[in-house]
Design a protein around this motif. Structure first.
Motif, mmCIF file in Angstrom:
data_model
loop_
_atom_site.group_PDB
_atom_site.id
_atom_site.type_symbol
_atom_site.label_atom_id
_atom_site.label_comp_id
_atom_site.label_asym_id
_atom_site.label_seq_id
_atom_site.Cartn_x
_atom_site.Cartn_y
_atom_site.Cartn_z
ATOM 1 N N ASP A 53 -6.810 21.533 22.077
ATOM 2 C CA ASP A 53 -6.189 20.245 22.395
ATOM 3 C C ASP A 53 -6.221 19.290 21.209
ATOM 4 O O ASP A 53 -5.349 18.426 21.089
ATOM 5 N N ILE A 56 -2.940 19.934 19.540
ATOM 6 C CA ILE A 56 -1.761 19.597 20.342
ATOM 7 C C ILE A 56 -1.566 18.084 20.417
ATOM 8 O O ILE A 56 -0.436 17.588 20.315
ATOM 9 N N ILE A 57 -2.649 17.332 20.567
ATOM 10 C CA ILE A 57 -2.541 15.869 20.682
ATOM 11 C C ILE A 57 -2.972 15.175 19.398
ATOM 12 O O ILE A 57 -3.225 13.971 19.396
ATOM 13 N N ASP A 153 -2.532 14.402 33.947
ATOM 14 C CA ASP A 153 -2.080 15.452 33.032
ATOM 15 C C ASP A 153 -2.227 16.855 33.629
ATOM 16 O O ASP A 153 -2.461 17.822 32.891
ATOM 17 N N SER A 181 -2.816 10.697 25.937
ATOM 18 C CA SER A 181 -1.877 11.725 25.520
ATOM 19 C C SER A 181 -1.324 12.450 26.732
ATOM 20 O O SER A 181 -1.774 12.253 27.865
ATOM 21 N N PHE A 183 0.366 16.511 27.881
ATOM 22 C CA PHE A 183 0.759 17.872 27.524
ATOM 23 C C PHE A 183 1.225 18.641 28.755
ATOM 24 O O PHE A 183 2.339 19.119 28.821
ATOM 25 N N TRP A 184 0.359 18.740 29.760
ATOM 26 C CA TRP A 184 0.702 19.527 30.941
ATOM 27 C C TRP A 184 1.610 18.766 31.906
ATOM 28 O O TRP A 184 2.304 19.361 32.718
ATOM 29 N N LEU A 224 5.239 24.801 19.813
ATOM 30 C CA LEU A 224 4.866 23.409 19.576
ATOM 31 C C LEU A 224 6.017 22.595 18.969
ATOM 32 O O LEU A 224 6.243 21.458 19.396
ATOM 33 N N TRP A 227 8.351 21.562 21.758
ATOM 34 C CA TRP A 227 7.758 20.503 22.583
ATOM 35 C C TRP A 227 7.846 19.162 21.866
ATOM 36 O O TRP A 227 8.214 18.144 22.462
ATOM 37 N N ASN A 231 9.846 15.739 22.842
ATOM 38 C CA ASN A 231 9.212 14.422 22.903
ATOM 39 C C ASN A 231 10.104 13.355 22.280
ATOM 40 O O ASN A 231 10.163 12.218 22.771
ATOM 41 N N THR A 253 5.181 12.907 18.942
ATOM 42 C CA THR A 253 4.233 13.025 20.048
ATOM 43 C C THR A 253 4.184 11.686 20.776
ATOM 44 O O THR A 253 4.202 10.628 20.130
#
Length: 285
Positions: A53, A56-57, A153, A181, A183-184, A224, A227, A231, A253
Motif C-alpha cells: 500500500d 499504491i498510495i 475503502d 487515500s 484504492f478498493w 497501476l 488506475w 484517477n 492519485t
C-alpha cells in the motif's frame, strides 16, 4: 474491417499481459533513491494496511520527499494475514521502501492483527492496545502529514487502519494534515488530484514490483498506470469541476486533504489539482 482504435487496444493489452516485466527480489540492479533530508525536516507518515500500500498510495509522500525535503516514514500496520508470508513480505517491503527512500517502522513483530472495525466495536481492550502503539509512533515522529485509507475503502483492514490512525491521532492529541487515500473503493468527495511525473510513476511501479510474492499472483503493478490514468479522468470533474477542461497530465492519485486539530477534522472546502510543475506544499497552505 479496419478499426482506428484496435491498435490502441492491442497496445494496452500487450502492456497488461507483459510476461517479461522484471520483479525485484533484491535491490541488485536497481539504483535506490538517496534523498537528502534535513535533521529537522517535516515528517509525512504513511499508515499502510498491508505491505504494497505504501507504493499504491505513495504519490503524495514521494513528491513531498523529492520536492519539499520531507522525511517519509512508512508504518507497516499489518504484514498481511498469511503467517507463512509475513517474513517474506517484510523483506519485500524493506526493498520497496529502500528503493523509494522511505523509512520503515514495524508496529509490533509481525504486524498488528485484527485491525478491523469488528475489533474496534467488539473488543475495546484489544483495540486500545493497538491505538496505543500507533499513538506512541505519532508522538515520536510528530508528523506534519499523515496518509492513510479513507473510512469506506472496502477492505476490512483498510477501513480498520483509517479508524486506527484517527483514534491514535486523537489519543496523542496531535494536530496535523491528514490525507485520506482510496484504492478498493472510491471516495465520495476527494478534494486533491496529485500528478506524478513519468519518473515518479515509474519508480512507484518499480517499488511495487519489489513485492514479488503479491504481484506474481496478481500483476497489479502492470495495472497501476491504468488506475492512475482513470484517477485523472475522474479527478478532472470531481476535483477540477464539472464541465471544466481536463488536466493534460496522464497519471495522478486522488486524496482527501484535511486538517486534524488534535481533536477533530476541521472542514475543508478547498479543492486542489497539483500538477508536476506546481508547489506540492500548496496543499497545506
Amino acid at each position: 474491417m479496419s478499426q482506428a482504435y484496435l491498435e490502441l487496444v492491442k497496445a494496452h493489452d500487450a502492456l497488461l499481459q507483459k510476461k517479461d516485466a522484471p520483479l525485484y527480489s533484491s535491490l541488485t540492479g536497481l539504483n535506490p533513491a538517496k534523498p537528502q533530508t534535513a535533521a529537522n525536516a517535516p515528517v509525512v507518515m504513511i499508515f499502510a494496511p498491508h505491505p504494497d500500500d505504501e507504493c499504491i498510495i505513495g504519490a503524495l509522500p514521494l513528491r513531498l520527499l523529492r520536492e519539499a525535503g520531507y522525511r517519509v516514514v512508512n508504518i507497516a500496520v499489518t504484514q498481511g494475514s498469511n503467517a507463512a508470508r509475513k517474513q517474506p513480505r517484510w523483506e519485500e517491503l524493506s526493498n520497496a521502501c529502500h528503493y523509494l527512500g522511505f523509512e520503515l517502522r514495524e508496529t509490533i513483530p509481525g504486524g498488528l492483527p485484527n485491525v478491523t472495525t469488528k475489533t474496534r466495536d467488539g473488543v475495546p481492550a484489544e483495540w486500545a492496545e493497538k491505538v496505543a502503539v500507533i499513538a506512541a509512533l505519532i508522538s515520536e515522529y510528530k508528523p506534519a502529514v499523515c496518509v492513510f485509507p479513507n473510512d469506506n475503502d472496502y477492505h476490512s483492514a483498510h477501513i480498520g487502519t483509517h479508524y486506527l490512525a484517527m483514534d491514535a491521532l486523537a489519543k496523542a492529541g496531535h494536530a496535523c494534515h491528514v490525507a485520506n487515500s482510496e484504492f478498493w473503493r472510491q471516495m465520495d468527495k476527494p478534494n486533491a488530484l496529485i500528478e506524478t511525473n513519468l519518473q515518479d510513476t515509474a519508480d512507484l511501479i518499480t517499488a511495487l514490483a519489489c513485492h514479488v510474492g503479491e504481484v506474481e499472483r496478481n500483476p497489479y503493478h502492470l495495472r497501476l498506470p491504468g488506475w492512475m490514468a482513470d484517477n485523472v479522468r475522474r479527478g478532472a470533474e470531481v476535483v477540477g469541476g464539472q464541465g471544466e477542461a481536463a488536466p493534460s497530465f496522464s497519471f495522478g492519485t486522488l486524496y482527501r486533504v484535511e486538517y486534524f486539530d488534535g481533536k477533530a477534522i476541521a472542514p475543508n472546502d478547498k479543492k486542489y489539482v497539483v500538477s508536476a510543475g506546481d508547489d506540492i506544499k500548496k496543499l497545506f497552505a
